[in-house]
Design a protein around this motif. Structure first.
Motif, PDB file in Angstrom:
ATOM      1  N   HIS A 176      -6.795  -1.320  15.393  1.00 39.31           N
ATOM      2  CA  HIS A 176      -5.760  -2.342  15.208  1.00 39.31           C
ATOM      3  C   HIS A 176      -4.406  -1.683  15.379  1.00 39.31           C
ATOM      4  N   GLU A 177      -3.513  -2.337  16.098  1.00 36.83           N
ATOM      5  CA  GLU A 177      -2.147  -1.840  16.198  1.00 36.83           C
ATOM      6  C   GLU A 177      -1.262  -2.810  15.439  1.00 36.83           C
ATOM      7  N   VAL A 178      -0.545  -2.281  14.474  1.00 35.67           N
ATOM      8  CA  VAL A 178       0.248  -3.149  13.602  1.00 35.67           C
ATOM      9  C   VAL A 178       1.635  -2.546  13.435  1.00 35.67           C
ATOM     10  N   PHE A 179       2.647  -3.388  13.531  1.00 36.66           N
ATOM     11  CA  PHE A 179       3.989  -2.961  13.171  1.00 36.66           C
ATOM     12  C   PHE A 179       4.125  -3.072  11.663  1.00 36.66           C
ATOM     13  N   THR A 180       4.469  -2.003  11.029  1.00 41.01           N
ATOM     14  CA  THR A 180       4.540  -2.080   9.576  1.00 41.01           C
ATOM     15  C   THR A 180       5.653  -1.190   9.047  1.00 41.01           C
ATOM     16  N   PRO A 181       6.356  -1.662   8.022  1.00 37.56           N
ATOM     17  CA  PRO A 181       7.331  -0.773   7.391  1.00 37.56           C
ATOM     18  C   PRO A 181       6.576   0.302   6.608  1.00 37.56           C
ATOM     19  N   PRO A 182       7.189   1.464   6.413  1.00 38.30           N
ATOM     20  CA  PRO A 182       6.442   2.560   5.793  1.00 38.30           C
ATOM     21  C   PRO A 182       6.085   2.316   4.336  1.00 38.30           C
ATOM     22  N   HIS A 183       6.795   1.399   3.666  1.00 33.33           N
ATOM     23  CA  HIS A 183       6.475   1.190   2.257  1.00 33.33           C
ATOM     24  C   HIS A 183       5.331   0.185   2.076  1.00 33.33           C
ATOM     25  N   ARG A 184       4.664  -0.139   3.166  1.00 33.16           N
ATOM     26  CA  ARG A 184       3.538  -1.067   3.053  1.00 33.16           C
ATOM     27  C   ARG A 184       2.274  -0.255   2.740  1.00 33.16           C
ATOM     28  N   THR A 185       1.559  -0.683   1.707  1.00 29.96           N
ATOM     29  CA  THR A 185       0.340   0.051   1.353  1.00 29.96           C
ATOM     30  C   THR A 185      -0.815  -0.385   2.251  1.00 29.96           C
ATOM     31  N   LEU A 186      -1.818   0.466   2.279  1.00 28.77           N
ATOM     32  CA  LEU A 186      -3.022   0.120   3.036  1.00 28.77           C
ATOM     33  C   LEU A 186      -3.620  -1.182   2.500  1.00 28.77           C
ATOM     34  N   LEU A 187      -3.530  -1.370   1.191  1.00 27.20           N
ATOM     35  CA  LEU A 187      -4.042  -2.601   0.578  1.00 27.20           C
ATOM     36  C   LEU A 187      -3.357  -3.834   1.161  1.00 27.20           C
ATOM     37  N   GLU A 188      -2.045  -3.800   1.224  1.00 29.15           N
ATOM     38  CA  GLU A 188      -1.302  -4.942   1.767  1.00 29.15           C
ATOM     39  C   GLU A 188      -1.636  -5.143   3.235  1.00 29.15           C
ATOM     40  N   LEU A 189      -1.709  -4.038   3.951  1.00 29.83           N
ATOM     41  CA  LEU A 189      -1.967  -4.148   5.380  1.00 29.83           C
ATOM     42  C   LEU A 189      -3.354  -4.721   5.660  1.00 29.83           C
ATOM     43  N   LEU A 190      -4.356  -4.230   4.937  1.00 32.20           N
ATOM     44  CA  LEU A 190      -5.716  -4.731   5.152  1.00 32.20           C
ATOM     45  C   LEU A 190      -5.789  -6.221   4.835  1.00 32.20           C
ATOM     46  N   ARG A 191      -5.249  -6.588   3.675  1.00 30.72           N
ATOM     47  CA  ARG A 191      -5.401  -7.967   3.215  1.00 30.72           C
ATOM     48  C   ARG A 191      -4.496  -8.927   3.959  1.00 30.72           C
ATOM     49  N   GLU A 192      -3.259  -8.508   4.177  1.00 31.21           N
ATOM     50  CA  GLU A 192      -2.265  -9.463   4.648  1.00 31.21           C
ATOM     51  C   GLU A 192      -2.029  -9.403   6.154  1.00 31.21           C
ATOM     52  N   ASP A 193      -2.163  -8.226   6.748  1.00 34.54           N
ATOM     53  CA  ASP A 193      -1.977  -8.141   8.197  1.00 34.54           C
ATOM     54  C   ASP A 193      -3.292  -8.326   8.936  1.00 34.54           C
ATOM     55  N   LEU A 194      -4.345  -7.723   8.428  1.00 32.72           N
ATOM     56  CA  LEU A 194      -5.622  -7.805   9.134  1.00 32.72           C
ATOM     57  C   LEU A 194      -6.530  -8.905   8.578  1.00 32.72           C
ATOM     58  N   GLY A 195      -6.133  -9.535   7.480  1.00 35.12           N
ATOM     59  CA  GLY A 195      -6.953 -10.612   6.910  1.00 35.12           C
ATOM     60  C   GLY A 195      -8.259 -10.125   6.314  1.00 35.12           C
ATOM     61  N   LEU A 196      -8.338  -8.838   6.025  1.00 35.43           N
ATOM     62  CA  LEU A 196      -9.569  -8.309   5.420  1.00 35.43           C
ATOM     63  C   LEU A 196      -9.436  -8.407   3.898  1.00 35.43           C
ATOM     64  N   THR A 197      -9.681  -9.614   3.397  1.00 37.86           N
ATOM     65  CA  THR A 197      -9.444  -9.850   1.978  1.00 37.86           C
ATOM     66  C   THR A 197     -10.609  -9.420   1.095  1.00 37.86           C
ATOM     67  N   GLY A 198     -11.622  -8.836   1.703  1.00 29.24           N
ATOM     68  CA  GLY A 198     -12.729  -8.318   0.885  1.00 29.24           C
ATOM     69  C   GLY A 198     -12.283  -7.175  -0.014  1.00 29.24           C
ATOM     70  N   THR A 199     -11.232  -6.470   0.369  1.00 33.25           N
ATOM     71  CA  THR A 199     -10.681  -5.421  -0.487  1.00 33.25           C
ATOM     72  C   THR A 199      -9.821  -6.083  -1.552  1.00 33.25           C
ATOM     73  N   LYS A 200     -10.166  -5.859  -2.815  1.00 34.91           N
ATOM     74  CA  LYS A 200      -9.511  -6.571  -3.916  1.00 34.91           C
ATOM     75  C   LYS A 200      -8.459  -5.708  -4.594  1.00 34.91           C
ATOM     76  N   HIS A 201      -7.732  -6.313  -5.510  1.00 32.83           N
ATOM     77  CA  HIS A 201      -6.756  -5.543  -6.287  1.00 32.83           C
ATOM     78  C   HIS A 201      -6.719  -6.070  -7.711  1.00 32.83           C
ATOM     79  N   GLY A 202      -6.634  -5.158  -8.658  1.00 35.42           N
ATOM     80  CA  GLY A 202      -6.606  -5.586 -10.062  1.00 35.42           C
ATOM     81  C   GLY A 202      -5.439  -5.017 -10.833  1.00 35.42           C
ATOM     82  N   CYS A 203      -4.694  -4.095 -10.227  1.00 34.20           N
ATOM     83  CA  CYS A 203      -3.555  -3.518 -10.956  1.00 34.20           C
ATOM     84  C   CYS A 203      -2.479  -2.991 -10.010  1.00 34.20           C
ATOM     85  N   GLU A 204      -2.888  -2.595  -8.812  1.00 33.79           N
ATOM     86  CA  GLU A 204      -1.984  -2.028  -7.806  1.00 33.79           C
ATOM     87  C   GLU A 204      -1.317  -0.734  -8.268  1.00 33.79           C
ATOM     88  N   LEU A 205      -1.911  -0.097  -9.267  1.00 28.29           N
ATOM     89  CA  LEU A 205      -1.335   1.137  -9.808  1.00 28.29           C
ATOM     90  C   LEU A 205      -2.356   2.272  -9.876  1.00 28.29           C
TER      91      LEU A 205
END
Lengths: 155, 326, 793
Positions: free
Chosen positions: A14-43
């Protein structure tokens, strides 16, 4: 400043334009639509966002997308599909290792990394490998059983 | 979802370049290796930095060489998982491998580095919290505020040193290499730290910790005990690293005893080390040593568990740690 | 007995494959075109008047589409209970706890929304805050709500307690404290709203109670229910923590209406900690027994720290007193309970709703009585156990009861008698029993309507469309619905299309709380399936010229019984029936029998059936550190019938886990007006390494009221775990920890006191001197009214 990153996710590039402060979590879920990866605290405190990077479990919430460029990333969507499930997925279903299902993708990936490295883990080794994933539903017992069962299946 | 604030991201190609960026950006820049300590703080808005200098991939910071006879060099960007599993460490410096295995979680050990663990920010129950919580509680000296909430009226910050590896590396007489704009220096791990929750490192902002150096084992045996609520995730509320060198008769020729998580830097208890010298590990001397260590430890109320319990546990766990050599 | 095909079998849950492949869409996974993100501004003060809110700067931030304050919304308060309408989506006049929302922003992304929230200026006039029970009761100043700081007071006496105590040979009093804890579902609450042309508002939410959310949105937004559609998304863990109405659910709806664009709000973990918690509860109990251990009277007092709003608190207050008599025959019983408001997040229902606290008190208290009498704690309990098919002193109707068998099972399996008081110092075993509801007998808003409804539609393809308002929160309600219908119609899960928890399509179910869904929605599904079977059977019987009763629905066939081998395939049968009757549709409903006793307050406690559990814990206590490790748990649960043993055991083990966490480490306390540790790292939830081995036994009593005889299992098995652990600690080191969580500090303190010759105990020192109001005196049911309950036809 956004930059173009090439990510290898579940065998696809996948080629994605992304700012450097974007986490892999955000990119997977929000850019690639791979919402199978979950989040419960982001910390980094729950393990729900566990994915594999070059076979090793890491936390997508604490990884910058720009830092995993070039690595092989595996999410739950790449683990197996209906009709062609990974032995771990089958075992989780069969022994009832999931309830609400929210922590399940993270557990599956932690377990996969373990079995890939150690096809016949002891119970203690399983506990260690799963100790970075919290589950509030199952009490873990069936998750551990499922990993043991999958290890036997895969042999 | 918690989001990171925007920042500029630079990935220098060489150590030299990294030092140069740090030197020119001044206080606006921060180093990031594994990111597991920095990014949560940025999400909590306690770390507000404009430039992130990513050094994980620097070749100068990678690799582990050596053995217990010659000593060991560990690149600062080696992950904790690599430290756990490296054959030279597992066989020769097992205590380091065991201590690294107790840091956080398997996922974090795959990301976090030994250098990052040594430079881990000091922690405090009034500091490692989200912005809205800190606003409600009142901002603290370490970030946005003007008083320490643990010790109101205090002019210093009491945030606690929470590195698992610092006490162990001190027990093993480790040193670190620091490379900065004015050249490089090698200092004992102990000298890396200051007992101040805010300025807890004796390191120039533009200096980069590049390597951990361990001397040959030379007959030293060491143990590490970590006290925490759960068998995973948790930082130490107390940790003990003990190393001894015994003669054939079991007398202690030399000892090193370090307490972690009792103040803003690891605490080396020299009186206790001195008391051990020349003695056999028998109950009487162990009591004396435990008493000395306990007196030296003055934790404050800023981690999990009550401060009284943490202080009391110094003796209990030191006795157990020493017991492993008896 | 009839052999089942789908029931009582350990089939994987029907949503298992979707969950292991990451394909289930939880609320935060939803993305709609043009969607905005919402953030809330929450109060940083525990108690204050709002003088002024200035949103100018926030509004002018690029990317911000709307900023909302309470004044922009219709002035309707809400609350889950009709008697406690005390909440506002955004506070207008006052904030009442740190975390109380005062304003909201909708922006193009979450970062912008957060920046805008920081630009909202609020001027407050701080008020004195009430952080403890003592503050709430005795501190001077403006109360949290106009009614004063006492939210609810309950005083009930069943039988004659004074006489009961006179008849006692021995009387003992104890005081206990159960600290608050968090539900801590892994999924953070999230909601998405969309307002479409034609005035149709749709709200997706990770909620356990879509029907109540539907009602509340209608009230607070002044919209008819017909214009609102609530869809509960699969819930990533609830435990009661998503069973209330939350501010963000209303706010996203309002913002979607204002902006005309979809709006999402996902709470951060910190915010989840500000939603609800288990009530911290202080309890005093006095029990009289005869020499042989028979209970003659019990007096139970409790004060609940209620937090800032009512929530379910009125019900919780009653629950703290209601279920003591369902395990033991208590001939005379008095309960006095009070819930006070404090400036903390509201107390709400968590797994066991108001009953783990008194169960902890009661089971530790009885253990002490047994010790005082020199009696075996098993025997003491055995002598007082309730009998099946009886009524309790507070008019609760007990149907099946396998408690004696549960007790026997765990005592034998754990070799309790070989271990109790006989293990080496530092190691011990402890026992406790409990009971819980299979669904509340009464709805939370007063009506005579069904509690659960199911609709089935079958067409010529043989497809079965099953719809029900219930939402699966992990407990497995989807599986129960599907397997029930498969069992009756003889079809397979792949024949069934399940549609749940969509108020526009699915018939009403009250929600996934109070362990009611398997029992009530299960009964409704059973009835709908039986009606559908009868319909199809009639058509097939007519076609084949056989009696309808002779037809067997099995293996996707409708077979003629009695040795004949004639059969229609399921699809053929459906075709025949549709040709005969037109659209094949059947409904099922469940309304619990009228069970409330003849007194005010009798609405809380009745249930169509009670589950029972018994637990033995074995622990190791480190006397130098006070650290307790639980080595093993034996638990037996009277489930009525296990509709799916895999799912039931999962619920039992999960309950043990949550009980273990509450017993040893989970503590959601407040410090200086703020939740002490709103973080997953510092709020200690046990990891796989803390989980002991669990040996679970299912006892089947086949309840006459439950679907196929089933009762609840999602909450009851938590209850005996904390007291069993506390009692085991006493067995190990002879100290009583009358307060959970049982932390190492508390154990050490008690050991120290014991060494000094004082009472080896850690726990609350006293109970506030309050005069409860005169009790409502209720005569116990006459023995004749406690007759047998006949099975449902």
């Amino acid at each position: 400043m956004p930059r173009l990153v090439r990510l290898h996710v579940n065998g696809q590039v996948h080629e994605v334009f992304t700012p450097p402060h974007r986490t892999l979590l955000e990119l997977l879920r929000e850019d690639l639509g791979l919402t199978g990866t979950k989040h419960g605290c982001e910390l980094g405190e729950c393990g729900a966002c566990t994915v594999l990077v070059d076979g090793r479990p890491i936390l997508a919430c604490l990884a910058l997308a720009v830092e995993v460029e070039g690595a092989e990333i595996l999410t739950v969507e790449g683990l197996g599909r209906p009709g062609n499930l990974h032995p771990l997925q089958e075992a989780f279903m069969e022994v009832g290792a999931l309830q609400c299902g929210y922590c399940t993708p993270g557990f599956l990936l932690s377990a996969k990394a373990l079995l890939d490295q150690n096809p016949a883990p002891s119970r203690q080794e399983i506990h260690e490998a799963l100790s970075g994933n919290l589950c509030r539903c199952t009490g873990y017992l069936r998750i551990v059983q499922a990993v043991e069962r999958a290890a036997v299946k895969a042999r | 979802m918690l989001r990171l604030p925007p920042f500029q991201y630079v990935r220098p190609g060489t150590l030299h370049e990294a030092v140069g960026i740090l030197a020119s950006e001044g206080g606006k820049a921060v180093l990031m290796a594994g990111g597991t300590d920095l990014l949560p703080r940025m999400k909590h808005r306690v770390a507000a930095l404009e430039v992130v200098v990513a050094i994980r991939a620097l070749r100068e910071l990678r690799g582990i060489w050596g053995d217990p006879r010659q000593g060991l060099v560990i690149g600062a960007a080696s992950t904790l998982a690599e430290v756990c599993s490296h054959p030279a460490i597992r066989q020769g410096y097992e205590v380091l491998s065991l201590a690294a295995a107790q840091v956080a979680t398997p996922q974090i050990r795959n990301m976090g580095t030994i250098g990052g663990n040594l430079c881990l920010d000091t922690r405090c129950s009034y500091y490692d919290m989200p912005y809205t919580w800190r606003k409600a509680m009142g901002f603290c000296l370490k970030k946005n505020g003007d008083t320490c909430l643990v010790a109101p009226g205090s002019t210093r910050c009491w945030a606690v040193s929470s590195s698992d590896l610092a006490p162990v590396l001190m027990a093993l007489d480790g040193r670190v290499r620091l490379v900065g704009p004015r050249g490089e220096r090698v200092v004992p791990v102990e000298e890396l730290y200051r007992d101040d929750g805010i300025r807890y490192l004796n390191k120039e902002p533009a200096e980069i910790l590049t390597e951990v150096l361990l001397p040959p084992l030379d007959g030293w045996k060491a143990a590490y005990w970590k006290v925490r609520r759960r068998g995973s995730f948790d930082f130490p509320v107390l940790s003990l690293a003990v190393a001894v060198r015994q003669d054939e008769g079991g007398h202690i020729a030399d000892a090193r005893l370090i307490l972690g998580a009792v103040r803003s830097s690891p605490l080396r208890v020299r009186e206790a080390e001195e008391a051990l010298r020349g003695e056999k590990l028998e109950p009487g001397i162990m009591e004396v040593v435990c008493e000395l260590a306990s007196r030296a430890a003055r934790p404050v109320e800023n981690t999990d568990f009550t401060v009284l319990w943490r202080k009391r546990m110094v003796k209990v766990f030191l006795r157990r740690a020493l017991g492993t050599f008896a | 007995m009839k052999e089942f095909t789908w029931i009582s079998k350990p089939y994987p849950r029907v949503d298992a494959e979707a969950k292991v492949t990451g394909r289930v869409r939880y609320a935060d996974d939803l993305v709609l075109p043009g969607m905005l993100f919402c953030k809330l501004l929450r109060s940083h003060l525990p108690h204050a008047r709002i003088r002024r809110i200035d949103t100018t700067r926030a509004r002018s931030l690029p990317g911000v589409l709307a900023v909302l304050t309470g004044k922009d919304l219709p002035a309707h308060k809400f609350g889950i209970l009709p008697t406690s309408q005390d909440q506002e989506a955004l506070c207008v006049e006052k904030v009442r706890y740190v975390g109380d929302p005062v304003a909201a922003v909708a922006a193009i992304d979450e970062w912008t929304a957060e920046q805008a929230v920081r630009l909202i200026e609020v001027e407050y006039d701080p008020l004195p805050s009430y952080m403890t029970i003592e503050d709430a009761l005795f501190k001077e100043g403006e109360p949290i709500h106009a009614q004063g700081n006492v939210h609810k007071e309950v005083s009930l006496e069943f039988g004659d307690v004074a006489t009961g105590f006179e008849e006692a040979d021995y009387i003992r009093e104890d005081i206990f404290l159960y600290h608050g804890s968090a539900h801590l579902p892994l999924e953070e609450h999230a909601a998405v709203a969309s307002y479409e042309p034609g005035d149709l508002l749709t709200v997706w939410s990770s909620t356990q109670v879509p029907h109540y959310l539907h009602r509340t949105l209608s009230k607070v937004l002044d919209l008819p229910m017909s214009r609102i559609r609530v869809i509960a998304t699969p819930v990533g863990g609830g435990f009661g923590g998503k069973s209330d109405i939350f501010n963000h659910e209303i706010v996203v709806a309002a913002l979607a209406m204002i902006t005309g664009r979809p709006v999402k709000c996902t709470l951060t973990r910190e915010e989840v900690f500000y939603t609800l918690r288990r009530h911290p509860t202080l309890m005093w109990v006095r029990t009289g027994v005869r020499e042989d251990g028979t209970i003659t009277a019990m007096h139970f007092r409790a004060i609940l720290e209620g937090g800032a709003y009512g929530s379910y608190g009125v019900a919780t207050t009653y629950y703290v007193g209601a279920l003591q008599p369902i395990t033991y025959k208590i001939p005379n019983y008095r309960f006095e309970g009070m819930r006070v408001f404090t400036n903390a997040p509201p107390g709400g229902p968590k797994r066991g709703h108001g009953t783990p606290q008194p169960r902890f008190a009661l089971e530790c208290h009885l253990d002490k009585i047994a010790e005082d009498l020199g009696m075996d704690p098993v025997e003491l309990r055995r002598r007082n156990l309730v009998a099946p098919h009886t009524k309790t002193v507070n008019w609760l109707r007990i149907t099946s009861c396998g408690l004696a068998e549960c007790l026997k099972k765990v005592v034998e399996a754990s070799r309790f008698h070989e271990k109790h008081r006989r293990l080496p110092r530092g190691r011990g075993v402890g026992l406790a029993v409990s009971g819980y509801l299979s669904g509340a007998g009464l709805p939370i808003y007063w009506n005579d309507l069904p509690h659960s409804q199911v609709h089935l539609q079958v067409d010529r393809s043989g497809s079965v469309t099953l719809s029900c308002g219930a939402i699966d929160i992990g407990q497995g309600s989807n599986s129960v619905l599907v397997y029930t219908v498969c069992e009756i119609l003889g079809v397979s899960p792949e024949d069934v299309r399940l549609i749940v928890a969509d108020t526009a399509i699915t018939p009403i179910d009250l929600g996934s709380y109070s362990s009611r869904v398997t029992f009530m929605a299960g009964n409704a599904a059973l009835q709908a399936a039986q009606r559908m079977r009868d319909l199809i059977a009639a058509a097939v019987a007519e076609k084949l010229g056989v009696p309808a009763e002779s037809l067997i629905f099995q293996g996707r066939q409708v077979k003629v019984g009695g040795g004949e081998d004639r059969a229609l395939s399921w699809r053929e049968a459906c075709e025949v029936a549709e040709a005969r009757y037109g659209l094949l549709s059947a409904t099922g409903t469940y309304t619990p029998p009228r069970l409330a006793g003849p007194y005010k307050g009798s609405g809380v406690g009745p249930s169509p059936a009670y589950s029972y559990s018994a637990c033995v814990a074995e622990v190791q206590v480190d006397e130098e550190t006070g650290v307790v490790s639980v080595e093993k748990i034996w638990i037996a649960h009277d489930i009525g019938r296990a509709l799916n043993p895999l799912l039931v055991l999962g619920q039992v083990e999960g309950s043990v886990y949550m009980g273990l966490g509450e017993a040893l480490m989970e503590d959601l306390s407040v410090r200086q007006g703020v939740i002490r540790v709103p973080s997953m790292l510092e709020y200690k939830s046990p990891t796989v390494k803390e989980m002991p081995e669990v040996e679970a036994f299912l006892i089947e009593t086949v309840d006459p009221e439950g679907p196929f005889g089933a009762k609840e299992c999602g909450q009851g098995p938590l209850l005996p775990v904390p007291p069993a652990i506390a009692n085991a600690i006493y067995d190990a080191v002879r100290v009583r920890i009358d307060e959970v969580p049982i932390t190492p500090e508390k154990v050490l303190k008690a050991l120290e006191r014991r060494r000094k010759g004082e009472e080896g105990r850690f726990g609350p020192g006293g109970f506030p001197a309050i005069r409860f109001k005169e009790p409502i005196r209720v005569a116990p049911p006459s023995p004749s009214s406690a007759g047998r309950v006949e099975p449902r036809p």
